[in-house]
Design an enzyme around this catalytic site. Structure first.
Site, short mmCIF file in Angstrom:
data_model
loop_
_atom_site.label_atom_id
_atom_site.label_comp_id
_atom_site.label_asym_id
_atom_site.label_seq_id
_atom_site.Cartn_x
_atom_site.Cartn_y
_atom_site.Cartn_z
N GLY A 36 19.83 80.85 53.90
CA GLY A 36 18.75 80.15 53.00
C GLY A 36 19.57 79.29 51.94
O GLY A 36 19.41 77.99 51.99
N HIS A 37 20.33 79.82 51.33
CA HIS A 37 21.06 79.00 50.07
C HIS A 37 21.95 78.36 50.78
O HIS A 37 22.08 76.94 50.35
CB HIS A 37 21.84 80.04 49.17
CG HIS A 37 21.12 80.94 48.45
ND1 HIS A 37 20.98 82.50 48.91
CD2 HIS A 37 20.18 80.93 47.43
CE1 HIS A 37 20.34 83.17 47.90
NE2 HIS A 37 19.58 82.25 47.10
N GLN A 61 13.36 84.74 33.06
CA GLN A 61 12.21 84.47 34.50
C GLN A 61 11.80 85.77 34.98
O GLN A 61 10.95 86.19 35.81
CB GLN A 61 12.55 83.81 35.69
CG GLN A 61 13.90 84.08 36.50
CD GLN A 61 14.27 83.14 37.24
OE1 GLN A 61 14.91 81.95 36.85
NE2 GLN A 61 14.02 83.29 38.65
N GLY A 147 14.51 75.33 48.20
CA GLY A 147 13.91 75.91 49.29
C GLY A 147 12.30 76.09 49.25
O GLY A 147 11.62 76.60 48.28
N ASP A 150 10.20 79.33 48.11
CA ASP A 150 9.63 79.45 46.75
C ASP A 150 8.83 78.51 46.56
O ASP A 150 9.01 77.75 45.97
CB ASP A 150 10.68 79.89 45.76
CG ASP A 150 11.45 80.84 46.00
OD1 ASP A 150 11.13 81.99 45.44
OD2 ASP A 150 12.79 80.98 46.53
N GLN A 153 7.35 77.60 43.32
CA GLN A 153 8.28 77.35 42.22
C GLN A 153 8.70 75.77 42.63
O GLN A 153 8.86 74.98 41.74
CB GLN A 153 9.41 78.17 42.54
CG GLN A 153 10.82 77.88 41.94
CD GLN A 153 11.79 78.87 42.04
OE1 GLN A 153 11.81 79.88 41.55
NE2 GLN A 153 12.83 78.63 42.94
P1 AMP Z 1 17.03 82.36 44.37
O1 AMP Z 1 18.75 82.46 44.34
O2 AMP Z 1 16.34 83.25 45.15
O3 AMP Z 1 16.81 81.82 43.21
O4 AMP Z 1 17.18 80.83 45.32
C1 AMP Z 1 17.58 79.77 45.12
C2 AMP Z 1 17.00 78.90 46.03
O5 AMP Z 1 17.19 78.93 47.29
C3 AMP Z 1 15.86 78.45 45.72
O6 AMP Z 1 15.31 76.88 45.79
C4 AMP Z 1 15.00 78.81 46.86
O7 AMP Z 1 13.89 78.56 47.15
C5 AMP Z 1 16.14 78.77 47.95
N1 AMP Z 1 15.93 79.75 49.09
C6 AMP Z 1 15.94 81.18 48.83
N2 AMP Z 1 15.69 81.72 50.20
C7 AMP Z 1 15.61 80.75 51.09
C8 AMP Z 1 15.51 80.86 52.33
N3 AMP Z 1 15.18 82.10 53.07
N4 AMP Z 1 15.38 79.63 52.82
C9 AMP Z 1 15.50 78.43 52.38
N5 AMP Z 1 15.81 78.32 51.04
C10 AMP Z 1 15.80 79.45 50.30
#
Ligand code: AMP
Length: 282
Positions: A36-37, A61, A147, A150, A153
């Protein structure tokens, strides 16, 4: 790929890029990177001269009873994945450098920050807005990549960018899922294999709601009732919310019409998971 740990150094580099007229794509993360990242990093790399990824587990957070201390930290692996995905600068500030000794000023997310995730995690979105605004000041990006995973967010951050006249674009990219449909998340690694099976119910119920919409059901209450019943019948999962909202304002809908987002949050064991689907209802 260059690794930058100091916030001052990061901002100095960003000012140089700005002077050179380079476009900068920025992907803020908390690490424990997955596909995803990486989809965000690859897109930033395709579209910009420079790609910056931050890995920073932001204490602001997390609530006092949340998983800040045990949040997965996999920096060695993250470095490799960033490098392979086209990241030019990996920014990994320490909490001490990032917030300093005398940190006082924070951002308040406003009404959108009180709903859903904000209702279950008081102060969460104030922490998110504060960290992201600071990261944006340090990296000065042309495009901020987020992404859809969220969803709330992303809406709140778009609102912040607009409210505070930040000179950048926000791009929100689709949810990346495992083959069986589970939305990828750094927190999935907390799940046992049994819980991993149970977690599939989030995406399954969203798909089921979409199917019933396609078949003609338009009443949010009817769609939600079935999902609530299905989840409460499953031991080990506790539903936090399932909501049908207008996709841009995030206002609740009684009757589904136009651009709609269905959001779900549940605890599987002790792990809180979220998922959503966005659709256009004729
Ligand atoms: P995080 O590390 O969870 O704070 O996420 C960092 C970024 O990656 C945020 O913009 C999330 O929305 C995005 N993100 C997390 N999981 C996914 C996913 N499965 N698909 C797409 N983007 C994602």
């Amino acid at each position: 790929m260059r690794i930058v740990k100091s916030t001052k150094q990061m901002q100095k580099l960003a000012l140089q890029w700005r002077q050179q007229g380079k476009s900068v794509g920025f992907v803020p993360t908390m690490g424990a990177l997955h596909d995803g990242h990486l989809s965000l990093i690859c897109k930033a790399h395709q579209k910009n001269d420079i790609t910056v990824v931050s890995v920073f587990v932001n204490p602001l957070q997390f609530g006092p009873k949340e998983d800040f201390n045990k949040y997965p930290r996999t920096l060695l692996q993250d470095k490799k994945l960033c490098e392979q995905s086209g990241c030019d600068v990996l920014f990994i500030p320490s909490v001490d450098d990032f917030y300093g000794d005398d940190f006082q000023t924070t951002v308040t997310a406003g009404a959108l920050g009180e709903l859903l995730e904000g209702a279950s995690r008081p102060g969460h979105f104030d922490g998110v807005c504060t960290v992201v605004l600071k990261l944006l000041q340090q990296t000065l990006p042309t495009v901020l990549y987020l992404g859809q995973k969220d969803y709330q967010q992303a809406c709140i951050l778009k609102q912040m960018v607009s409210d505070l006249n930040l000179p950048l674009k926000v791009q929100v990219l689709p949810i990346v899922r495992e083959k069986d449909g589970l939305a990828m998340s750094s927190r999935n690694r907390y799940l046992s294999s049994h819980q991993r099976e149970q977690a599939l119910l989030l995406h399954k119920t969203l798909k089921e709601m979409r199917r019933r919409l396609v078949l003609g059901e338009r009443q949010a209450a009817v769609l939600k009732r079935r999902t609530k019943a299905q989840i409460s019948a499953t031991q080990g999962i506790q539903l936090d919310y399932v909501e049908c909202l207008d996709a841009s304002s995030m206002a609740p809908l009684k009757r589904l019409k136009g651009a709609v987002v269905i959001l779900i949050a549940a605890k599987v064991g002790k792990t809180r998971l979220i998922d959503n689907i966005r659709l256009n209802v004729p």
